[in-house]
Design a protein around this motif. Structure first.
Motif, PDB file in Angstrom:
ATOM      1  N   ARG A  28      61.043  60.143  56.795  1.00 16.60           N
ATOM      2  CA  ARG A  28      61.938  60.366  55.651  1.00 16.60           C
ATOM      3  C   ARG A  28      62.321  59.052  54.978  1.00 16.60           C
ATOM      4  N   ARG A  29      62.643  58.052  55.791  1.00 16.50           N
ATOM      5  CA  ARG A  29      63.029  56.745  55.223  1.00 16.50           C
ATOM      6  C   ARG A  29      61.880  56.118  54.438  1.00 16.50           C
ATOM      7  N   ARG A  30      60.661  56.320  54.869  1.00 17.42           N
ATOM      8  CA  ARG A  30      59.493  55.730  54.213  1.00 17.42           C
ATOM      9  C   ARG A  30      59.027  56.523  52.998  1.00 17.42           C
ATOM     10  N   ASP A  31      59.410  57.788  52.912  1.00 17.07           N
ATOM     11  CA  ASP A  31      58.892  58.687  51.881  1.00 17.07           C
ATOM     12  C   ASP A  31      59.616  58.503  50.551  1.00 17.07           C
ATOM     13  N   GLN A  32      59.276  57.450  49.840  1.00 18.60           N
ATOM     14  CA  GLN A  32      59.901  57.171  48.547  1.00 18.60           C
ATOM     15  C   GLN A  32      59.363  58.082  47.447  1.00 18.60           C
ATOM     16  N   ALA A  33      58.182  58.656  47.649  1.00 20.62           N
ATOM     17  CA  ALA A  33      57.556  59.492  46.624  1.00 20.62           C
ATOM     18  C   ALA A  33      57.963  60.960  46.729  1.00 20.62           C
ATOM     19  N   GLY A  34      58.742  61.323  47.743  1.00 24.01           N
ATOM     20  CA  GLY A  34      59.175  62.711  47.898  1.00 24.01           C
ATOM     21  C   GLY A  34      58.049  63.661  48.257  1.00 24.01           C
ATOM     22  N   ARG A  35      57.097  63.190  49.020  1.00 18.03           N
ATOM     23  CA  ARG A  35      55.951  64.025  49.397  1.00 18.03           C
ATOM     24  C   ARG A  35      56.243  64.933  50.592  1.00 18.03           C
ATOM     25  N   PHE A  85      51.385  58.677  52.970  1.00 19.72           N
ATOM     26  CA  PHE A  85      51.620  57.243  52.852  1.00 19.72           C
ATOM     27  C   PHE A  85      50.296  56.504  52.641  1.00 19.72           C
ATOM     28  N   SER A  88      49.914  52.693  53.366  1.00 17.73           N
ATOM     29  CA  SER A  88      50.222  52.162  54.691  1.00 17.73           C
ATOM     30  C   SER A  88      48.953  51.959  55.510  1.00 17.73           C
TER      31      SER A  88
END
Length: 138
Positions: A28-35, A85, A88
């Motif tokens: 969740r913290r890494r998901d900046q694109a809302g995927r 991601f 990544s």
């Protein structure tokens, strides 16, 4: 190799499980694109009938459902999450490794081992107050 997921990807996880909740929080913290859309299956208002998957199956292994309705289970669910991601290198490598013919069966076997012990892992104390930490246990 599974079909590439169509985002958003609904990820079903046991929020009462400390390990599971921590893993999903990491994504969740890494998901900046809302995927990714995380769905806590231990929540009192969760209704598995809406998704056509029995609660014991959801409790046994990680599930994810993409926009097209494709269901990913276990290692394939992790693979689908890692596809969220693309920038990544770590998730690209993990995704590639679990699709290799020799490593895929080992990854599935390892995950099955984890799935069997997961009900006995520590639970979040707040979940135990509501009784949801007993979900999936006999």
């Amino acid at each position: 190799m599974p079909a590439a997921p169509q985002f958003p990807l609904r990820v079903f996880y046991d929020g009462a499980c400390v390990v599971c909740a921590s893993e999903i929080e990491h994504y969740r913290r890494r998901d900046q694109a809302g995927r990714l859309v995380s769905i806590d299956i231990s929540a009192a208002d969760f209704d598995p009938h809406l998704y056509g998957i029995p609660l014991p199956a959801l409790m046994y292994e990680l599930h994810a459902i993409d926009r097209q309705g494709t269901i990913y289970r276990g290692i394939d669910a992790f693979w689908a999450i890692w596809q969220a991601f693309p920038a990544s290198p770590l998730f690209w490598l993990l995704g590639r490794l679990v699709t290799l013919p020799l490593l895929r069966p080992l990854a599935r076997l390892g995950y099955r081992g984890f799935a069997r012990i997961r009900p006995y892992l520590p639970k979040r104390q707040s979940a135990c107050l509501t009784g949801s930490c007993r979900i999936g246990r006999k």
